[in-house]
Enzyme design. Sequence first.
Site, PDB file in Angstrom:
ATOM      1  CE1 TYR A 109      -6.740  -7.766  -4.439  1.00  0.00           C
ATOM      2  CE2 TYR A 109      -6.949  -5.835  -5.836  1.00  0.00           C
ATOM      3  CZ  TYR A 109      -6.674  -6.404  -4.609  1.00  0.00           C
ATOM      4  OH  TYR A 109      -6.338  -5.591  -3.545  1.00  0.00           O
ATOM      5  CD  GLU A 197      -7.526  -7.630  -0.924  1.00  0.00           C
ATOM      6  OE1 GLU A 197      -6.467  -7.158  -1.354  1.00  0.00           O
ATOM      7  OE2 GLU A 197      -7.572  -8.477  -0.017  1.00  0.00           O
TER       8      GLU A 197
END
Length: 387
Positions: A109, A197
Amino acid sequence: MNLHEYQSKQLFQKYDIAIPAGLTVATPDAAAAACRTLGGGRWVVKAQIHAGGRGKAGGVVLVDDPEQAATAARRLLGGRLISHQSGPAGLPVESLLIEQPTAIARELYLSTLVDRESRQVIFMASHAGGMDIEAVAAAAPEQILMIRVHPAVGLQPFQVRRLGFGLGLDAGQRKALGRLMGGLYRLFMECDASLVEINPLVVTTTGDLVALDAKINLDDNALLRHPELAALRDPGQEDPREAAARAHELSYISLDGNIGCMVNGAGLAMATMDLVKLHGGAPANFLDVGGGATAARVAAAFTLILSDPKVRAVLVNIFGGIVRCDLIAQGIVAAVQEVGVAVPVVVRLEGTNAPQGLKLLADSGLRVQTARTLDEAADLAVAAATN
Ligand code: GDP
Ligand code: MN
């Protein structure tokens, strides 16, 4: 303003962030054709909506035949995809991203956002990719790595190394991470993003870093500097009431409660919402009609509030400073007459021409309760909404 995954990935490409080869399509035939153009024997079909969680919701499909891609496209296109992030009504699927599959070794991530507390841009990373970062933050906050970028010096190599080691990357991958984060930081600053993101950022079986997913949120207040980005807006993905509000230059945000609020001034709107909460109610929206509200604007605002089926009562709180209360009252009367109103309306008018405004409301014959103070108005609205 949110971008679609395919739009975000086009921006990634501009900033040298590796993405899978892919094509965006809007029909089943084009989905099959895209598979043939991309080549290979397997493809990923990804529904394009402004929400994550598509994988678990059936919006990300692996196929090994162009006809299967067309079948998946027929199922997805024209429908609505409900994911845990989309809201209960789901979001319309009007396009698909067809990609070559990526051989995944690890899912990481990585995101960039503005940290309001330190007032700096931060990078967040975790080796628990593919999961909601909120879930990671709740269950294992120590697994989230964070670095703050000082605006004057920018992203520093030691910061990249710290994240790279923390994520367990080897020397070559740390180098690739440096390039990727450099691109991400430039994208973030140059596009005036508020969030970028990558979840998951994939380490492939050959050791490369590839952005498998992409989410970009742009700062609405900076869009005037980026007409080419503003043109990427997809109104079909947005709350129709928020889009209508924008057309009337009203600041409107949908909320979960049942008391529609119409207020002039953002600070007064916040205070009104606080008082509704204090009296045990919940606002259905934030709405600032602005300091220079006209009767027409008030009418538009009122129509907007009443178009929300959750609304059980309306609370109007206007302070007549620049705006005149009698004009506001005219707007309310016009709107209520135009759209018809089945719910109780509580009005608190204070300031310039307040008595004239209140008289207009009283003479209109409409079912409008008036209040002297904001406290009393909030109390009446909460009572009206719960009855
Ligand atoms: P989201 O669920 O909306 O966040 O959509 P993502 O783009 O993140 O995809 C969800 C999941 O699908 C990823 O976490 C991967 O596990 C899987 N996935 C997506 N693309 C590929 C791919 O090319 N190969 C493989 N093996 N899995 C993929
Ligand atoms: Mn994702």
